[in-house]
Motif scaffolding. Structure first.
Motif, short mmCIF file in Angstrom:
data_model
loop_
_atom_site.label_atom_id
_atom_site.label_comp_id
_atom_site.label_asym_id
_atom_site.label_seq_id
_atom_site.Cartn_x
_atom_site.Cartn_y
_atom_site.Cartn_z
N LEU A 59 13.71 8.74 0.69
CA LEU A 59 12.67 9.28 1.58
C LEU A 59 11.47 9.79 0.80
O LEU A 59 10.34 9.76 1.29
CB LEU A 59 13.25 10.36 2.49
CG LEU A 59 13.84 11.63 1.86
CD1 LEU A 59 12.78 12.70 1.66
CD2 LEU A 59 14.96 12.17 2.75
N SER A 60 11.67 10.26 -0.44
CA SER A 60 10.54 10.76 -1.23
C SER A 60 9.65 9.62 -1.71
O SER A 60 8.46 9.80 -1.93
CB SER A 60 11.03 11.57 -2.42
OG SER A 60 11.71 10.75 -3.35
N LYS A 61 10.22 8.41 -1.85
CA LYS A 61 9.46 7.26 -2.33
C LYS A 61 8.81 6.47 -1.21
O LYS A 61 7.71 5.92 -1.38
CB LYS A 61 10.39 6.31 -3.10
CG LYS A 61 11.09 6.90 -4.29
CD LYS A 61 12.04 5.87 -4.89
CE LYS A 61 12.91 6.44 -5.97
NZ LYS A 61 13.88 5.44 -6.49
N TYR A 62 9.51 6.39 -0.06
CA TYR A 62 9.07 5.47 0.99
C TYR A 62 8.87 6.11 2.36
O TYR A 62 8.45 5.44 3.29
CB TYR A 62 10.09 4.33 1.12
CG TYR A 62 10.34 3.60 -0.17
CD1 TYR A 62 9.34 2.80 -0.73
CD2 TYR A 62 11.54 3.70 -0.84
CE1 TYR A 62 9.55 2.12 -1.93
CE2 TYR A 62 11.77 3.02 -2.03
CZ TYR A 62 10.77 2.24 -2.57
OH TYR A 62 10.99 1.57 -3.76
N GLY A 63 9.17 7.40 2.50
CA GLY A 63 9.04 8.06 3.79
C GLY A 63 10.23 7.78 4.70
O GLY A 63 11.22 7.18 4.30
N THR A 122 0.82 -1.21 0.00
CA THR A 122 0.00 0.00 0.00
C THR A 122 0.85 1.26 0.00
O THR A 122 1.68 1.48 0.90
CB THR A 122 -0.93 0.03 1.22
OG1 THR A 122 -1.76 -1.13 1.20
CG2 THR A 122 -1.82 1.27 1.19
N GLU A 123 0.65 2.09 -1.02
CA GLU A 123 1.37 3.34 -1.15
C GLU A 123 0.41 4.51 -0.93
O GLU A 123 -0.67 4.56 -1.52
CB GLU A 123 2.00 3.45 -2.54
CG GLU A 123 2.77 4.74 -2.79
CD GLU A 123 3.34 4.81 -4.18
OE1 GLU A 123 4.50 4.40 -4.36
OE2 GLU A 123 2.63 5.27 -5.10
N LEU A 124 0.80 5.45 -0.06
CA LEU A 124 -0.01 6.64 0.21
C LEU A 124 0.75 7.88 -0.26
O LEU A 124 1.92 8.06 0.06
CB LEU A 124 -0.30 6.77 1.70
CG LEU A 124 -1.10 5.65 2.36
CD1 LEU A 124 -1.32 5.96 3.84
CD2 LEU A 124 -2.45 5.47 1.67
N LYS A 183 5.71 10.23 -0.88
CA LYS A 183 4.92 9.01 -0.70
C LYS A 183 5.47 8.23 0.49
O LYS A 183 6.60 8.46 0.93
CB LYS A 183 5.00 8.13 -1.95
CG LYS A 183 4.66 8.82 -3.24
CD LYS A 183 5.06 7.95 -4.43
CE LYS A 183 4.92 8.69 -5.75
NZ LYS A 183 5.49 7.91 -6.87
N ARG A 184 4.68 7.29 0.94
CA ARG A 184 5.15 6.34 1.95
C ARG A 184 4.40 5.04 1.77
O ARG A 184 3.35 4.98 1.12
CB ARG A 184 4.96 6.89 3.37
CG ARG A 184 3.53 7.20 3.75
CD ARG A 184 3.47 7.98 5.06
NE ARG A 184 2.13 8.37 5.42
CZ ARG A 184 1.35 7.72 6.28
NH1 ARG A 184 1.80 6.62 6.87
NH2 ARG A 184 0.14 8.15 6.56
N ARG A 185 4.93 3.97 2.35
CA ARG A 185 4.29 2.65 2.30
C ARG A 185 3.84 2.26 3.70
O ARG A 185 4.58 2.47 4.68
CB ARG A 185 5.27 1.61 1.77
CG ARG A 185 5.78 1.84 0.36
CD ARG A 185 4.73 1.59 -0.70
NE ARG A 185 5.27 1.72 -2.04
CZ ARG A 185 5.69 0.70 -2.79
NH1 ARG A 185 5.60 -0.54 -2.32
NH2 ARG A 185 6.17 0.91 -3.99
N ILE A 186 2.64 1.67 3.79
CA ILE A 186 2.16 1.20 5.09
C ILE A 186 1.66 -0.23 4.96
O ILE A 186 1.13 -0.62 3.92
CB ILE A 186 1.06 2.10 5.67
CG1 ILE A 186 -0.19 2.09 4.78
CG2 ILE A 186 1.56 3.53 5.86
CD1 ILE A 186 -1.40 2.72 5.44
N ASP A 216 -2.74 13.32 -1.26
CA ASP A 216 -4.08 12.72 -1.20
C ASP A 216 -4.62 12.62 0.22
O ASP A 216 -5.78 12.25 0.41
CB ASP A 216 -4.07 11.32 -1.83
CG ASP A 216 -3.78 11.37 -3.33
OD1 ASP A 216 -4.06 12.41 -3.95
OD2 ASP A 216 -3.27 10.37 -3.86
N ASP A 217 -3.77 12.93 1.21
CA ASP A 217 -4.18 12.82 2.61
C ASP A 217 -4.70 14.18 3.08
O ASP A 217 -3.93 15.09 3.41
CB ASP A 217 -3.01 12.37 3.48
CG ASP A 217 -3.42 12.02 4.90
OD1 ASP A 217 -4.54 12.42 5.31
OD2 ASP A 217 -2.63 11.37 5.59
#
Length: 350
Positions: free
Chosen positions: A289-293, A21-23, A50-53, A27-28
């Motif tokens: 950090l820009s791709k995954y937080g 899941t990518e956020l 973006k980040r992944r959760i 969009d938040d």
């Protein structure tokens, strides 16, 4: 702790796994009260995009297990040669027993393996090299480091809509005993007087769960929070000094370092560390950090896999790692790697 070095330790392979899941921050609508202009300013200065959760039911150990399985397969690792499994995280599966025991079983490692957890965050990768390297010199066999976190589990870290952008990730790192390996030089320290600058106050044995520690939606009130100004001040006071100190101890000039791989806290922090320590920004990767937080303890291994995979695959390279944050802790080291295997950044398969 004063500077120290470890001999006979070869950093052989690294693998990283991130959730599906990518956020996207844009969009938040809960971030910064839905103020789009403020969010864009923060995104520009921090570098976050973006980040992944993880999905519900998926834990840090699941991500690390798949990273280890990838590493075993792609590097043709003989499991019988592994003497210890060290799981470094702040989101274990259970308060007890150590999650490392369960992962060792799931990976099919021999019963002769030692397995234990270490509670460490952003400095965890360098801590792992230190602890794993020390074990390696005792056993003269391979050591498996499983390092990662799922900060999204601390759900109320994001309730104020202005939290640091944490992302979930897990990694596996293989250390091998090698008498021809160059020494690894370390500088490690802790400022426990600021332990509460990043903290989850509830849920442990100091403040055990109570009936009134739940929000109306049923989620637990960890009271997870970060004092950004204190963390920034700590970082700029301690990290450049640590980088300079370990370079001096290793008798290495900045120009001799191929890559300064720092914990991916945010773009502004990395840029300021580089400026204060007078590092060449071209040698400080910060695309991850820009791709995954901010991936906590997994950010350095993920940066190796995401940014430097091809660069490090052949030849000898001198690297400087520095992790810093929760505790408040810092840990830096200078290490030479030869033909270092770094996996792609794999997506977790449920």
């Amino acid at each position: 702790m004063p500077e120290f070095c470890l001999n006979n330790v070869r950093l052989a392979a690294v693998a990283t796994v991130v959730p599906q899941t990518e956020l996207k921050l844009e969009d938040d609508k809960t971030l910064y009260g839905g103020n789009e202009k403020q969010l864009k300013r923060v995104m520009k200065s921090s570098g976050f995009d973006k980040r992944r959760i993880v999905a519900e039911g998926v834990t840090t150990s699941d991500l690390c297990q798949q990273a280890a399985e990838r590493l075993f397969l792609e590097c043709n690792v003989n499991k019988e040669e592994i003497s210890a499994v060290v799981f470094i995280t702040q989101t274990p599966d259970y308060p007890m027993p150590a999650t490392a025991c369960l992962i060792a079983y799931k990976l099919g490692l021999p019963y002769t393996v030692a397995a234990f957890d270490i509670n460490q965050g952003c400095a965890g990768f360098v801590y792992g090299l230190w602890v794993g390297g020390s074990l390696l010199n005792s056993t003269k066999k391979k050591v498996l480091l499983l390092i990662g976190d799922t900060p999204s589990k601390y759900t109320d870290m994001f309730r104020d809509g202005a939290a640091p952008i944490f992302g979930d990730a897990g990694s596996a790192t293989l250390l091998e005993y090698d008498e021809s390996a160059e020494p690894i030089y370390f500088d490690i320290g802790t400022d426990g007087s600021n332990f509460d600058a990043i903290i989850a106050q509830n849920g442990g044995f100091r403040n055990p769960p109570q009936k009134d520690m739940f929000y109306s939606n049923g989620t637990f009130e960890y009271l997870a929070q970060m004092d950004g100004m204190r963390v920034m001040e700590f970082t700029l006071n301690q990290v450049p000094a640590s980088v300079t100190k370990v370079l001096k101890y290793a008798k290495v000039d900045k120009s001799d370092i191929d890559w300064f791989v720092l914990h991916q806290a945010n773009k502004m922090i990395l840029t300021n560390i580089a400026m204060v320590a007078d590092l060449d920004l071209a040698k400080v990767p910060m695309q991850t950090l820009s791709k995954y937080g901010n991936q906590s303890s997994a950010s350095i291994p993920c940066t190796l896999c995401d940014c430097l995979k091809n660069n490090l695959a052949t030849g000898v390279h001198k690297l400087l790692f520095s992790g810093f944050g929760i505790g408040l802790c810092w840990a830096s080291c200078v290490v030479s790697v030869t033909n270092l295997y770094c996996s792609a950044v794999y997506t977790y398969k449920e």
